[in-house]
Scaffold this active site. Structure first.
Site, PDB file in Angstrom:
ATOM      1  N   GLU A 177       9.279   6.150  -2.796  1.00  0.00           N
ATOM      2  CA  GLU A 177       8.666   4.897  -3.244  1.00  0.00           C
ATOM      3  C   GLU A 177       7.783   5.032  -4.478  1.00  0.00           C
ATOM      4  OE1 GLU A 177       6.761   3.084   0.145  1.00  0.00           O
ATOM      5  OE2 GLU A 177       8.687   2.707   1.092  1.00  0.00           O
ATOM      6  N   GLU A 364      14.057   4.310   5.313  1.00  0.00           N
ATOM      7  CA  GLU A 364      12.973   3.802   6.164  1.00  0.00           C
ATOM      8  C   GLU A 364      13.247   2.355   6.518  1.00  0.00           C
ATOM      9  OE1 GLU A 364       8.879   4.102   4.761  1.00  0.00           O
ATOM     10  OE2 GLU A 364       9.294   6.121   4.012  1.00  0.00           O
TER      11      GLU A 364
HETATM   12  C1  GCO Z   1       6.569   4.190   2.986  1.00  0.00           C
HETATM   13  C2  GCO Z   1       5.547   4.642   3.584  1.00  0.00           C
HETATM   14  C3  GCO Z   1       5.356   4.925   4.969  1.00  0.00           C
HETATM   15  C4  GCO Z   1       4.596   3.858   5.642  1.00  0.00           C
HETATM   16  C5  GCO Z   1       5.515   2.777   6.109  1.00  0.00           C
HETATM   17  C6  GCO Z   1       4.804   1.658   6.783  1.00  0.00           C
HETATM   18  O1  GCO Z   1       7.352   5.043   2.584  1.00  0.00           O
HETATM   19  O2  GCO Z   1       6.542   2.998   2.821  1.00  0.00           O
HETATM   20  O3  GCO Z   1       5.690   5.819   3.060  1.00  0.00           O
HETATM   21  O4  GCO Z   1       4.639   6.085   4.831  1.00  0.00           O
HETATM   22  O5  GCO Z   1       3.899   4.378   6.705  1.00  0.00           O
HETATM   23  O6  GCO Z   1       6.159   2.243   5.020  1.00  0.00           O
HETATM   24  O7  GCO Z   1       3.912   1.065   5.908  1.00  0.00           O
END
Ligand code: GCO
Length: 455
Positions: A177, A364
């Site tokens: 990200e 994710e």
């Molecule tokens: C991401 C974050 C995660 C967060 C998750 C929830 O990659 O966005 O790295 O570490 O914990 O997105 O907010």
């Protein structure tokens, strides 16, 4: 909080997906490892930020977190018992380069080596993320990602890790990200390092992208049959109304949120309209940088949580575009994020249409709810289970419609340190009792296990 209850979805089944589909969970180093002072680990920007009063809501830090550094065998067992065939983790740079210049720290390398061996012993394909936000503070003291020299420091780190693990880890994610690294950390300021300068944020984004592009051939040189990609946080962006002002604002927001990263990664350079909108804040780009950033990759990682609705707002810096909170009555999570599985379908089809990135992986996707342990000692997180089911259905829909998605990593295996929210927000399929470090599989995790076992 959830206000409008969504209907119980008909359950997706594993056979809706290809037999070689990857099923994983994701975590990140600072959020779970703890052991902040062990085996030579040095301070990261998140240690410094969390120690600054007022930055993390509950005043906590990742100093202990889930104590994964010591309890990783148990955590990998949870993943294996869930039926996962892949596991996404990240590597803490401050465990590896613990002083200025110099050699990598053997104890840090050994930890990740043991961890990877543990994954392989349990049938979990390792997916290593090289940067999930825990920059060594010593590099931040020299300007962090705003300083072009950090690109070289990152490449030394990548070189060390891929030499160490490249005989066992084929799948590498250069960055998690970059939008968050750059914009939240350096313009919005509510993540480390906590800066609030837009021009700095865009220079950071450029250097992060450049470091990605330069890492790609390096990883390939060190890892036979390497599979290299990047994980972006992506959101479908909608205009708040059909008025031309809102449509234009949504396009400006999307230009920075989506195109600013994907366009250069896929060889188009920075989008002209966004360059015009940001004016003097444009980053310094040296000859050759855009070619480096456009290095062909093997996959695109997509992190999806929620869609965004954008309204024109001339007073709202930097792009006169404001992201609206979900309308009253919208189904939201405990983070206040809209629950919108159809947004995942829409997003994946759009990426495929715009860029043809080749294989995509959901690196994710997950949800936060105010979990409680009930009288039976269970965490019956009905809403998270429903979120997971509905997003898997939306994913299957996208794949049927032509999005080449090859795997899914649920965020997250464990409850963990949720950045500026500290331990107030839980995303795990496994509950952590932070007082005792007891692990407890939630209903959502049990459902995922049953889904993966074909039960
Ligand atoms: C991401 C974050 C995660 C967060 C998750 C929830 O990659 O966005 O790295 O570490 O914990 O997105 O907010």
């Amino acid at each position: 909080m959830t206000t409008a209850a969504s209907p119980e979805p008909s359950a997706p089944v594993r056979s809706d997906f290809a037999s070689d589909f990857l099923w994983g969970c994701a975590t990140s180093s600072y959020q779970i490892e703890g052991a902040a002072r062990e085996d030579g680990r040095v301070e990261s920007i998140w240690d410094r930020f969390a120690a600054t009063p007022g930055k993390v809501k509950d005043g906590s830090s990742g100093a202990i977190a889930c104590d994964h550094y010591h309890r990783w065998p148990q955590d990998l067992d949870i993943g294996r018992d869930m039926g996962l065939n892949a596991y996404r983790f990240s590597i803490a740079w401050p465990r590896i380069f613990t002083g200025p210049g110099g050699q990598p720290n053997q104890k840090g390398l050994d930890f990740y080596s043991r961890l990877v061996d543990g994954m392989l012993e349990r049938g979990l394909q390792p997916w290593a993320t090289l940067y999930h936000w825990d920059l060594p503070q010593s590099l931040q003291d020299q300007g962090g990602w705003n300083n072009r020299a950090t690109v070289d420091a990152y490449l030394a780190f990548v070189d060390a890790m891929t030499r160490c693990l490249g005989d066992r880890v084929q799948h590498w994610i250069t960055h998690n990200e970059p939008w968050c690294t750059a914009i939240i950390g350096n313009f919005e300021g509510w993540h480390a390092p906590g800066l609030t300068d837009f021009k700095t944020a865009l220079q950071v984004a450029h250097h992060v992208l450049l470091s990605h592009g330069k890492a790609v051939p390096l990883i390939r040189a060190n890892v036979a049959d390497a599979q290299v990609g990047i994980a972006l946080s992506l959101h479908p962006v909608h205009a708040a109304s059909a008025m031309p002002e809102d449509l234009a604002a949504a396009a400006r927001h999307d230009g920075l949120r989506y195109r600013w990263f994907l366009d250069p990664l896929y060889g188009r350079g920075y989008p002209q309209a966004t360059l015009e909108a940001i004016g003097d804040a444009a980053p310094v780009v040296l000859p050759g940088d855009l070619d480096a950033i456009a290095a062909p990759t093997d996959f695109l990682g997509v992190n999806y949580y929620f869609p965004e609705t954008v309204q024109d707002d001339p007073g709202h810096a930097p792009l006169s575009a404001r992201v609206l909170p979900p309308a009253p009555g919208t189904d939201t999570t405990f983070m206040g994020w809209e629950v919108a599985p159809q947004g995942l379908t829409e997003l994946l089809l759009r990426i495929e249409q715009d860029y043809h990135p080749g294989p995509m992986y959901i690196t994710e996707n997950g949800s936060c709810y105010a979990d409680q342990i009930n009288a039976d000692g269970e965490v019956d997180d009905v809403e998270r289970r429903r979120y997971l089911m509905r997003h898997l259905q939306a994913l299957a829909t996208a794949i049927r419609a032509g999005a080449p998605v090859k795997g899914y990593f649920a965020w997250s295996l464990l409850d963990n340190f949720e950045w500026a929210e500290g331990y107030l927000k839980r995303f795990g399929l496994t509950h952590i009792d932070y007082a005792t470090q007891q692990r407890r599989l939630k209903s959502s995790g049990k459902w995922y296990r049953g889904f993966l076992r074909g039960e």
